[in-house]
Motif scaffolding. Structure first.
Motif, PDB file in Angstrom:
ATOM      1  N   PHE A  21     -41.935   5.044  11.370  1.00 20.86           N
ATOM      2  CA  PHE A  21     -41.578   6.202  10.528  1.00 20.86           C
ATOM      3  C   PHE A  21     -40.618   7.155  11.224  1.00 20.86           C
ATOM      4  CE2 PHE A  21     -44.055  10.070  11.886  1.00 20.86           C
ATOM      5  CZ  PHE A  21     -44.586   9.539  13.053  1.00 20.86           C
ATOM      6  N   LEU A  22     -40.548   7.039  12.549  1.00 22.45           N
ATOM      7  CA  LEU A  22     -39.649   7.942  13.274  1.00 22.45           C
ATOM      8  C   LEU A  22     -38.188   7.509  13.152  1.00 22.45           C
ATOM      9  CD1 LEU A  22     -41.657   8.455  16.604  1.00 22.45           C
ATOM     10  CD2 LEU A  22     -41.355  10.098  14.725  1.00 22.45           C
ATOM     11  N   GLU A  23     -37.992   6.275  12.664  1.00 22.07           N
ATOM     12  CA  GLU A  23     -36.664   5.678  12.782  1.00 22.07           C
ATOM     13  C   GLU A  23     -35.908   5.610  11.465  1.00 22.07           C
ATOM     14  OE1 GLU A  23     -37.563   1.901  14.902  1.00 22.07           O
ATOM     15  OE2 GLU A  23     -39.270   3.054  15.617  1.00 22.07           O
ATOM     16  N   LYS A  24     -36.431   6.305  10.436  1.00 22.90           N
ATOM     17  CA  LYS A  24     -35.763   6.130   9.148  1.00 22.90           C
ATOM     18  C   LYS A  24     -35.944   7.336   8.241  1.00 22.90           C
ATOM     19  CE  LYS A  24     -39.812   3.446   7.848  1.00 22.90           C
ATOM     20  NZ  LYS A  24     -40.320   2.062   7.866  1.00 22.90           N
ATOM     21  N   ASP A  25     -35.116   7.356   7.195  1.00 21.78           N
ATOM     22  CA  ASP A  25     -35.262   8.358   6.145  1.00 21.78           C
ATOM     23  C   ASP A  25     -36.018   7.751   4.982  1.00 21.78           C
ATOM     24  OD1 ASP A  25     -33.835  10.904   6.798  1.00 21.78           O
ATOM     25  OD2 ASP A  25     -32.266   9.466   7.323  1.00 21.78           O
ATOM     26  N   GLY A  26     -36.662   8.598   4.224  1.00 13.72           N
ATOM     27  CA  GLY A  26     -37.393   8.128   3.059  1.00 13.72           C
ATOM     28  C   GLY A  26     -38.367   9.175   2.575  1.00 13.72           C
ATOM     29  N   THR A  27     -39.365   8.717   1.820  1.00 13.81           N
ATOM     30  CA  THR A  27     -40.416   9.620   1.367  1.00 13.81           C
ATOM     31  C   THR A  27     -41.754   8.891   1.390  1.00 13.81           C
ATOM     32  OG1 THR A  27     -40.091   8.987  -0.955  1.00 13.81           O
ATOM     33  CG2 THR A  27     -38.931  10.950  -0.210  1.00 13.81           C
ATOM     34  N   PHE A  28     -42.817   9.652   1.601  1.00 15.52           N
ATOM     35  CA  PHE A  28     -44.183   9.163   1.435  1.00 15.52           C
ATOM     36  C   PHE A  28     -44.826   9.986   0.316  1.00 15.52           C
ATOM     37  CE2 PHE A  28     -44.586   8.310   6.316  1.00 15.52           C
ATOM     38  CZ  PHE A  28     -44.029   7.047   6.174  1.00 15.52           C
ATOM     39  N   GLY A  41     -43.745 -11.564  -2.621  1.00 17.84           N
ATOM     40  CA  GLY A  41     -43.531 -10.546  -1.588  1.00 17.84           C
ATOM     41  C   GLY A  41     -44.651  -9.519  -1.597  1.00 17.84           C
ATOM     42  N   ILE A  42     -44.828  -8.923  -0.444  1.00 19.37           N
ATOM     43  CA  ILE A  42     -45.879  -7.915  -0.289  1.00 19.37           C
ATOM     44  C   ILE A  42     -45.241  -6.613   0.178  1.00 19.37           C
ATOM     45  CG2 ILE A  42     -48.017  -7.315   0.920  1.00 19.37           C
ATOM     46  CD1 ILE A  42     -48.288  -9.774  -0.870  1.00 19.37           C
ATOM     47  N   THR A  43     -45.505  -5.550  -0.558  1.00 20.86           N
ATOM     48  CA  THR A  43     -45.013  -4.247  -0.115  1.00 20.86           C
ATOM     49  C   THR A  43     -46.076  -3.605   0.769  1.00 20.86           C
ATOM     50  OG1 THR A  43     -45.973  -2.808  -1.793  1.00 20.86           O
ATOM     51  CG2 THR A  43     -43.988  -4.019  -2.408  1.00 20.86           C
ATOM     52  N   SER A  44     -45.666  -2.597   1.513  1.00 16.92           N
ATOM     53  CA  SER A  44     -46.589  -1.984   2.458  1.00 16.92           C
ATOM     54  C   SER A  44     -46.805  -0.515   2.146  1.00 16.92           C
ATOM     55  CB  SER A  44     -46.038  -2.110   3.873  1.00 16.92           C
ATOM     56  OG  SER A  44     -46.886  -1.414   4.757  1.00 16.92           O
ATOM     57  N   SER A  45     -48.056  -0.134   2.178  1.00 13.63           N
ATOM     58  CA  SER A  45     -48.399   1.278   2.001  1.00 13.63           C
ATOM     59  C   SER A  45     -48.077   2.094   3.244  1.00 13.63           C
ATOM     60  CB  SER A  45     -49.878   1.426   1.658  1.00 13.63           C
ATOM     61  OG  SER A  45     -50.150   0.794   0.447  1.00 13.63           O
ATOM     62  N   GLN A  66     -32.959  -1.298   4.933  1.00 12.85           N
ATOM     63  CA  GLN A  66     -31.673  -1.984   5.152  1.00 12.85           C
ATOM     64  C   GLN A  66     -31.886  -3.493   5.278  1.00 12.85           C
ATOM     65  OE1 GLN A  66     -30.823   0.664   8.537  1.00 12.85           O
ATOM     66  NE2 GLN A  66     -28.816   1.053   7.591  1.00 12.85           N
ATOM     67  N   VAL A  67     -33.020  -3.855   5.880  1.00 15.75           N
ATOM     68  CA  VAL A  67     -33.306  -5.274   6.078  1.00 15.75           C
ATOM     69  C   VAL A  67     -33.605  -5.951   4.734  1.00 15.75           C
ATOM     70  CG1 VAL A  67     -34.888  -6.900   7.195  1.00 15.75           C
ATOM     71  CG2 VAL A  67     -34.117  -4.843   8.416  1.00 15.75           C
ATOM     72  N   THR A  68     -34.397  -5.267   3.908  1.00 16.55           N
ATOM     73  CA  THR A  68     -34.696  -5.800   2.577  1.00 16.55           C
ATOM     74  C   THR A  68     -33.400  -5.968   1.780  1.00 16.55           C
ATOM     75  OG1 THR A  68     -36.808  -4.644   2.628  1.00 16.55           O
ATOM     76  CG2 THR A  68     -36.053  -5.418   0.478  1.00 16.55           C
ATOM     77  N   MET A  69     -32.548  -4.968   1.901  1.00 12.44           N
ATOM     78  CA  MET A  69     -31.274  -5.028   1.183  1.00 12.44           C
ATOM     79  C   MET A  69     -30.451  -6.231   1.646  1.00 12.44           C
ATOM     80  SD  MET A  69     -28.725  -1.805   0.842  1.00 12.44           S
ATOM     81  CE  MET A  69     -27.733  -1.986   2.295  1.00 12.44           C
ATOM     82  N   ARG A  70     -30.424  -6.480   2.946  1.00 12.99           N
ATOM     83  CA  ARG A  70     -29.650  -7.615   3.480  1.00 12.99           C
ATOM     84  C   ARG A  70     -30.241  -8.935   2.994  1.00 12.99           C
ATOM     85  NH1 ARG A  70     -27.498  -6.673   9.566  1.00 12.99           N
ATOM     86  NH2 ARG A  70     -26.690  -8.718   9.071  1.00 12.99           N
ATOM     87  N   GLU A  99     -39.096   4.310  -0.926  1.00 11.98           N
ATOM     88  CA  GLU A  99     -37.826   3.658  -1.170  1.00 11.98           C
ATOM     89  C   GLU A  99     -37.885   2.208  -0.713  1.00 11.98           C
ATOM     90  OE1 GLU A  99     -38.435   6.540   0.174  1.00 11.98           O
ATOM     91  OE2 GLU A  99     -37.422   8.000  -1.096  1.00 11.98           O
ATOM     92  N   GLU A 100     -38.526   1.981   0.438  1.00  9.72           N
ATOM     93  CA  GLU A 100     -38.636   0.608   0.952  1.00  9.72           C
ATOM     94  C   GLU A 100     -39.543  -0.230   0.055  1.00  9.72           C
ATOM     95  OE1 GLU A 100     -37.832   1.713   5.626  1.00  9.72           O
ATOM     96  OE2 GLU A 100     -39.851   1.829   4.820  1.00  9.72           O
ATOM     97  N   THR A 101     -40.617   0.391  -0.395  1.00 14.23           N
ATOM     98  CA  THR A 101     -41.549  -0.301  -1.271  1.00 14.23           C
ATOM     99  C   THR A 101     -40.879  -0.667  -2.592  1.00 14.23           C
ATOM    100  OG1 THR A 101     -43.240   1.070  -0.274  1.00 14.23           O
ATOM    101  CG2 THR A 101     -43.830  -0.067  -2.273  1.00 14.23           C
ATOM    102  N   PHE A 102     -40.172   0.305  -3.103  1.00 15.57           N
ATOM    103  CA  PHE A 102     -39.459   0.066  -4.365  1.00 15.57           C
ATOM    104  C   PHE A 102     -38.486  -1.087  -4.214  1.00 15.57           C
ATOM    105  CE2 PHE A 102     -36.069   0.837  -7.445  1.00 15.57           C
ATOM    106  CZ  PHE A 102     -36.787   1.072  -8.604  1.00 15.57           C
ATOM    107  N   LEU A 103     -37.840  -1.120  -3.060  1.00 12.92           N
ATOM    108  CA  LEU A 103     -36.832  -2.153  -2.840  1.00 12.92           C
ATOM    109  C   LEU A 103     -37.456  -3.544  -2.729  1.00 12.92           C
ATOM    110  CD1 LEU A 103     -34.070  -1.007  -2.864  1.00 12.92           C
ATOM    111  CD2 LEU A 103     -33.895  -1.338  -0.399  1.00 12.92           C
TER     112      LEU A 103
END
Lengths: 944, 513, 74
Positions: free
Chosen positions: A688-695, A339-343, A719-723, A348-352
């Motif tokens: 980025f407008l559609e979610k919560d998180g941190t940069f 898998g490839i994470t995105s900068s 949420q998609v990664t979690m699913r 939180e998404e990257t961690f997931l």
């Protein structure tokens, strides 16, 4: 107009000893140097004003903020008067009210009430209304500005209009352009009542030197400079959301103003520590891509990449992807997927995603796009200083006496920080630029480099060694600092190495192309500081010796004592919003979050007990290794979140061959892209407008991303990664990203003190944030280096394998322009195209003449790896023998010609050095013509 | 003829040139040559008796005998009549120093005007030049500043701020670089003292600036010269060159080891650049726009360094104070207005020109004794003192002494010393309108009261003429309110002082409105 | 995997450690390979060495020999 929820205090904050004064009988204590108007605003005794705003130095022109001060004659302007202990100020009196009303009446005689659209929130009209003024007694006949000096509305800028008839000549725009942005594009021309704002030489904004940062628009108190998006809504915003920009690594804090669930305007947050209330043309204006018609909002699947896409439900897409990954692992082994994470995504998404790979895939085949940009920074700084991150806070630059910029063009790629840097340079700091190209900082209004070391691409290490050689051999080292803070043995070894005459500026002059005298001068300047700071970009890292160069920079900074306090340091300018974060979060195949190797049993044990799964202790595949493994048949499936390998990675032919060899590629992105052409499952991403998180930005600052609008496709990326994980049989259960951050904090020593609650309270936090530093850490390595003693490394210059030859006599290097961003997926879908609609090849006039090439010709660019065609721009920004291009457009095919050479330590590709030949051709290649003619690519989709 | 050549003096002052002095000088030379007369024609500055220009002087054993006004056509006749020996003629004025206009003056700052060759440093030296600098070099900087303070000298540009206090502020700044900026942007209508000094005695200014530089520790001076003074520019450049050659400027002033040099910078024709902060902006190559004070230029001036900003007259007065002592200078004048003032008499006046005398001369003495009444012969109705933004005084107030405090008590000001005379045909409403119009024309556009208010003032006065009686009272009240706003709210003196002429016209000449 | 690519990568790593560590260079390279190379890459380079190690520089060869001696690798 400032953000609608902002309480403007009139003048900027200052630092100083506390001073107590009395305003209308209210006692207030403020720092010395504070203006009376600001002190009054802090005491909730706001004084009327039109020319003052708290991002700009006071100007004193509107004459509305006059007050009485006991013991002083007349009515001084409160914006230009500083507080004095015991001062007694009166902000209201009959005389003052009469004066203010009269001044307002003068204004209204020129700018009648109701001139501005309601959405402009005109400060003059609301102030006049507050003072009960409906019309002016001075207004006779044609006193309105529109009548006495008519001018056409300038709508040339894609994002805002300039309507002189609404202008009140407060100079806020001019001052914003000068003080905040540092471009000096605006002036007041004419005198007296004929004064008006002019862009450059009375040009339309678009044709002027304006860089469209929007500071003038925000500064404007009326509708004279106003966003087109604001004019379109004609009402004040319904709500505001504070979030963080998703473009470069500056990580500006922005306020999204929203009406009817659509963003009407982005305004930089004046409390934002990173951006200090400023933004650029991308962050402020180029957010329209988020709702562009090209957005993919329904999941898509297909059996073969030659098939058409089929719209499916989320359930079907997720279960299909999971089933494919399981099938591949069953057939080819556990290590056959990754898998490839995105900068670009949140921490939180990257961690997931990395958790998904390590825990659900059961291997360590996770990597991130930071591989191709700043991976050498992580490695180089970790091994010298002990932490894989920049050492400073951005505001630290205001304490620097000498600034060295290496392989970076901040005005293009990190414009908001560049403005801060330019402010410091205008205040007298010295500048050294190390770059093959004459970047804008070398010479721009009121800023000029004291030294420009114009090296040949690929010779960074030779130059940094020569600089260090001068420092050591001329006795400019900080011996006390070194003795106190660095490993003695490593220093002695390095000292012996660097003192060798073969590292002298004279010895390497023929290799680097930099006159020895310039290197000596620059080295002395840097060493004598007293505060010298290095800022560097991808011109350092994207080389076969990228890591060596980062170490060389750290060596130089340690040897001169330029680490561990404000005004100094080694600061990588991160290209993407969350490069730092994606690396912090354990996106690299060999380490967990917080840069801990997977072979470390204690760390692995911690993760295993938290994640309730056994984890691998061997490093996984890096991105280029994945391609190699795909080509030899041992790597068959890949989950890619937010990255476009096929455009962004070097040697496109090699990459596409590898992608074609895989059996299941799952893309999660907001747009179709080059890589998606090789994908089997497309999961719609969220902007980025559609979610919560941190940069986490380049200064290690963790900032909140807050949901502004609902996800277009129904789900945020996390949420998609979690699913997907759940479908794979590894349970993940988060109802909000804050819970993911809590898990990160629990597992990562540098993050233990981080929580959403604290982020909300403090605004942002620079890690490390833990019991030792509960408020975070603006400056690193203060008392000692993170690794204990700083370690010098011997950094021998090893020339790259990529050499010029008779066949490939020129060296190609790459970079960015201000208005576009990386592969352009976002900015190409905004009006920023108006500034930069194609990539061009910069060619020196001598090289052009020798080839019979003229400005605007099409040229074929051929390297050992491939070829492409670009339009040429003839300029002496590049030296003879060097050519340069940007890589924002897929049809440019810049990576068709880049090679597979990479950094020895991290395999970061050597984008910055490619030997090429350039010849005049009649037209672009056929495939490029097809791309250019096609509308933004929307592949055929068959309804489900 | 044998022996020394005859010395003739013809002013090269641009005021004299404008009425034919160059032609007179040329024709005089031609005529002397034709007659075989060995004559030396010296081009001096002007004595300041402009109604007598071109005023030709002849050096005779009895002194310098003047003839004027001389036209080119008069020259053969004058030579025939024995002008070179000081013979009698209708144009003969006698010993110029004893002329009634000159005799009663107290020329300190302008002592050498019309006497010396402004392009000859030796002539300057032989008339007491550089004694002030020599004295200064024997003193400590603090002592120099103390002498200036003790002399009571106040800024002659108009603001009348004590020069010694200003210098002391600059002296006390620890900065490594300081500047002297001479404001030579003489823009007030009816004023010409700066020009006369620069054209007629440029070394006095250069010496004054040098003393200022040594006093406060500045090494560089700038003369901000209005573009309309090309003649002064040439004279100054020539004088600066001589001063450098002779070691009065440079990196070792008179062997003292101290550095001081001066550069002339030309303005761009904006009245507002006579305001000191605008002038500094303009000197730095920026738009001539008023800067907020504080910080004072003395603390943060040119290029943000401590800067002495003084007018030409102020600086040109410095040498005489150093040369002859603070007490000598202080003994002239009255009250808190010490020393002499250079009054420039112009407008509708019979005898216009420069009158330098101790503070305290009354308006009446100036207008009638010196000026001889109006040129038209009609009664004097008003004078405007202190330039275009000065107040109008009616004839009933002509006993007012010309000194700072007495004028301030009358809501008037002395300014740069210009006095313009009007006869009884003047329309004072028109004058009030003119004040607003002048402000509108010259406004830099920065502050609102001046930028918008000045034009609204013009429009209000236009409206007043045509408005019905009922509306007129309201409009007059609005003019008063506008004056209050401009006076109390403007950023600098341009908008702030425009109410002086307007209000004085309204108050003293209500019948015209 | 393209073994020539692996050889080039190993040689690049060796070039750094040759300067940095002198005699200890092979150990430095070995350590780097075990920390950053995925096992199948290590297996392939060891296999390549066993076949003669064409193209490998001396330091890289020595490092891969050490790697091959480590029982945990294959």
């Amino acid at each position: 107009m400032h953000a609608h929820d902002h309480h403007d205090l009139g003048t900027p904050a200052v630092k100083g000893e506390p001073v107590t004064l009395e305003i209308d009988g209210v006692s207030i204590t403020v720092p010395a140097g504070t203006s009376v108007i600001r002190a009054a605003a802090l005491a909730h005794r706001d004084i009327p004003r039109l020319c003052a705003t708290d991002t700009l130095k006071s100007f004193g022109s509107c004459r509305l903020c006059l007050v009485h001060i006991e013991g002083r004659k007349g009515t001084p302007a409160s914006c230009t008067t500083e507080v004095v202990p015991g001062m007694k100020v009166h902000t209201q009196s009959e005389q003052l009210e009469r004066l203010r009303r009269n001044v307002l009446e003068l204004y209204v005689s020129e700018h009648p009430m109701g001139s501005c659209p309601a959405s402009a929130g005109c400060e003059l009209e609301s102030l006049a209304a507050q003072h009960g003024i409906r019309e002016s007694r001075y207004a006779v006949g044609t006193t309105a500005r529109a009548a006495h000096m008519p001018a056409a509305v300038d709508a040339s800028n894609p994002y805002f209009v300039a309507d002189d008839s609404l202008c009140i000549v407060c100079s806020r725009c001019v001052r914003a352009c000068e003080d905040q942005q540092g471009t000096f594009a605006l002036t007041i021309e004419g005198r007296g009542l004929e004064s008006r704002v002019a862009a450059s030489q009375r040009q339309p904004f678009f044709e002027s030197e304006c860089v469209s940062c929007g500071a003038c628009v925000e500064a404007c108190p009326t509708g004279a400079l106003l966003e087109k998006s604001v004019i379109a809504v004609d009402q004040l915003p319904e709500r505001s959301v504070r979030t963080t920009c998703a473009y470069c690594g500056v990580g500006c804090s922005l306020i999204a103003e929203v009406s009817a669930d659509a963003v009407t305007r982005m305004v930089p947050d004046r409390a934002g520590r990173a951006n200090q209330g400023h933004a650029c043309v991308k962050g402020r204006f180029a957010y329209g891509y988020a709702t562009h018609g090209d957005r993919v909002t329904r999941p898509l699947i297909r059996e073969r990449i030659t098939d058409e896409w089929r719209e499916v439900s989320w359930d079907e897409a997720i279960s299909h992807a999971a089933a494919e990954f399981k099938r591949i692992q069953a057939k080819y082994g556990r290590d056959s997927i990754g898998g490839i994470t995105s900068s670009r995504c949140t921490n939180e998404e990257t961690f997931l995603v990395q958790k998904l790979v390590r825990a659900a895939f059961g291997n360590n085949n996770v990597d991130t796009c930071a591989r191709v940009c700043h991976s050498p920074t992580g490695y180089g700084l970790k091994h010298t200083l002990g932490e894989s991150a920049g050492t400073q806070e951005f505001v630290s630059v205001q304490q620097a006496d000498v600034i060295m910029v290496i392989g970076a063009s901040p005005t293009e790629a990190h414009p908001v920080f560049a403005s801060q840097m330019k402010r410091r340079l205008r205040a007298g700091a010295k500048l050294i630029v190390v770059d093959p190209r004459a970047i804008a900082l070398v010479k721009s209004p009121h800023v000029a480099a004291d030294y420009h070391l114009r090296l040949l691409p690929g010779t960074n290490v030779a130059v940094i060694n020569a600089l260090a050689h001068v420092v050591v051999t001329e006795g400019l080292t900080r011996d006390d600092y070194i003795a106190d803070r660095c490993e003695r043995e490593s220093y002695e070894k390095w000292r012996a190495f660097i003192s060798d005459p073969k590292n002298s500026p004279e010895a390497v002059e023929t290799v680097t192309g930099v006159p020895a005298a310039l290197v000596r001068g620059a080295a002395r300047l840097y060493a004598r500081g007293p505060n010298s700071a290095i800022y560097y970009g991808l011109g350092v890292t994207e080389h076969s010796q990228g890591t060596t160069m980062v170490m060389g920079i750290a060596n130089l900074a340690m040897a001169t004592g330029n680490l561990g306090r404000e005004g100094v340091g080694v600061s990588p300018l991160r290209g993407q919003n969350n490069v730092q974060g994606s690396c912090d979060m354990g996106s690299f195949p060999h380490e967990f979050s917080g840069y801990r190797h997977v072979s470390d049993d204690a760390t692995r044990g911690l993760f295993e007990s938290m994640w309730k799964v056994q984890l691998g202790s061997e490093p996984g595949l890096r991105i280029p290794n994945m391609f190699e493994a795909a080509l030899d048949g041992s790597f068959k499936g890949l989950y890619i979140q937010g990255e476009d390998f096929a455009q962004s990675d070097p040697n496109t032919a090699h990459v596409t061959a590898a992608l074609s060899a895989m059996e299941c590629i799952v893309i999660q992105d907001i747009f179709h892209n080059e890589t998606a052409k090789f994908a089997h499952v497309f999961l719609p991403g969220s902007s980025f407008l559609e979610k919560d998180g941190t940069f986490t930005n380049a200064e290690r600052r963790i900032s909140r991303v807050r949901k502004v609008i609902e996800p277009l496709a129904g789900f945020a990326d996390w949420q998609v990664t979690m699913r997907l994980s759940n479908a794979l049989g590894y349970a993940m259960d988060y109802s909000h990203p804050s819970q993911i951050m809590d898990e990160i904090a629990a597992l990562t020593p540098t993050f233990t003190g981080v929580s959403y609650e604290k982020l909300d309270r403090l605004g942002s936090i620079q890690w490390p944030c833990n019991d030792a530093a509960p408020q975070g850490t603006p400056t690193m390595h203060v008392d000692q280096f993170v690794r204990g003693k700083g370690k010098f490394h011997v950094t021998a210059y090893v020339p790259t394998r990529e050499r010029t030859s008779a066949k490939y006599p020129l060296l190609l290097t790459t970079g960015r322009v201000l208005t576009q961003y990386n592969v352009g997926a976002q900015t190409r879908r905004t009006a920023n195209l108006a500034w930069h609609s194609e990539d061009r090849l910069e060619l020196h006039p001598h090289d052009a003449e020798a080839r019979g090439i003229e400005h605007g010709d099409w040229v074929g660019v051929t390297s050992r790896a491939g070829d492409t065609v670009l339009r040429v721009e003839i300029t002496d920004r590049v030296a003879p023998g060097v050519v340069y291009t940007t890589f924002h457009f897929p049809e440019s095919g810049a990576n068709l010609i880049t090679t597979e050479n990479s950094d020895w330590a991290t395999n970061c590709p050597e984008y910055k050095v490619t030997a090429v030949q350039v010849v005049k051709v009649a037209q672009p290649r056929a495939w490029q013509r097809r791309r250019q003619e096609a509308a933004p690519a929307e592949p055929a989709v068959s309804p489900n | 003829m044998t022996g020394a050549p005859v010395r003739l003096f013809v002013p090269g002052d641009s005021g004299a040139v404008s009425v034919g002095a160059d032609t007179v000088a040329r024709d005089l030379a031609i005529e002397c040559r034709r007659r075989g007369i060995d004559a030396q024609i010296v081009r001096t500055g002007s004595r300041g008796m402009y109604w007598l220009e071109p005023l030709v002087e002849v050096q005779t054993p009895e002194g310098r005998v003047g003839y004027g006004p001389v036209k080119a056509g008069d020259i053969p006749r004058l030579l025939d009549a024995g002008m070179l020996e000081g013979a009698v003629d209708d144009l003969r004025l006698g010993d110029v120093d004893r002329h009634p206009w000159m005799r009663s003056q107290q020329r300190l700052t302008g002592a050498r005007l019309g006497l010396v060759d402004p392009q000859d440093i030796d002539d300057y030296l032989s008339h007491g030049g550089y004694l002030g600098l020599e004295a200064a070099l024997s003193l400590s900087p603090r002592e120099i500043v103390q002498r200036i303070t003790d002399s009571g000298l106040r800024g002659r540009g108009g603001a009348a701020f004590p020069t010694g206090i200003k210098w002391n502020t600059v002296l006390e700044q620890p900065a490594a670089q300081k500047y002297i900026a001479c404001n030579a942007d003489e823009g007030d209508s009816g004023t010409f003292a700066d020009r006369m000094l620069m054209e007629g005695d440029p070394f006095a200014l250069i010496e004054g600036m040098t003393i200022a530089g040594i006093a406060v520790g500045a090494t560089q001076g700038y003369i901000y010269l209005r573009i309309e003074y090309p003649h002064a520019a040439r004279t100054l450049e020539a004088a600066l060159e001589q001063a450098r050659e002779r070691g009065y400027l440079g990196d070792d002033v008179l062997g003292s080891g101290k550095t001081f040099d001066i550069e002339v910078r030309r303005g761009a024709g904006a009245y507002i650049c006579g305001e000191e902060t605008s002038m500094l902006e303009s000197l730095q190559g920026r738009r001539g726009e008023v800067r907020v004070r504080p910080p004072l230029p003395a603390i943060k001036g040119l290029f943000d360094r401590p800067t002495v900003v003084n007018n030409v007259v102020t600086l040109a007065t410095v040498p005489v104070i150093l040369a002859r002592g603070a007490e000598f200078y202080r003994d002239f004048g009255m009250g808190r207005s010490r020393g002499t003032v250079m009054l420039q008499l112009a407008g509708n006046v019979k005898h216009g020109g420069l009158v330098e005398c101790g503070f305290g001369l009354t308006v009446r003495e100036l207008v009638h004794r010196y000026g001889g009444g109006t040129a038209t012969g009609r009664p004097v109705r008003a004078v405007q003192i202190g330039g275009p933004l000065g107040a109008y005084l009616p004839a009933s107030r002509f006993d007012t002494p010309l000194e700072y405090e007495a004028l301030a008590a009358m809501d008037a000001l002395l300014g740069h010393g210009g006095v313009v005379v009007f006869d009884d045909s003047v329309d004072m409403a028109d004058m009030a309108r003119h004040a607003f119009a002048f402000c509108a024309l010259e406004s830099c556009g920065k502050c609102t009261p001046c930028r918008i208010g000045s034009t609204r003032g013009v429009q209000l006065l236009d409206r007043l003429v045509t408005s019905p009686d009922g509306a007129r009272a309201a409009d007059k009240a609005l003019i008063e309110e506008l004056c209050d706003t401009m006076a109390e709210g403007s950023l600098c003196g341009l908008g702030g002082m425009t109410p002086f002429p307007v209000r004085s016209a309204l108050r003293h000449f209500p019948e015209d409105f | 995997m393209d073994v020539q690519r692996l050889v080039a990568m190993a040689n690049d790593i060796a070039a750094f450690f040759d300067a940095e560590s002198g005699n200890a260079a092979p150990e430095g390279v070995r350590n780097h390979l075990s920390k950053f190379w995925e096992p199948r890459m290590r297996r392939e380079i060891i296999e390549h060495l066993r076949k003669g190690g064409e193209g490998l520089c001396p330091t890289a060869s020595a490092a891969i020999e050490k790697l091959a001696a480590d029982p945990s690798v294959s």
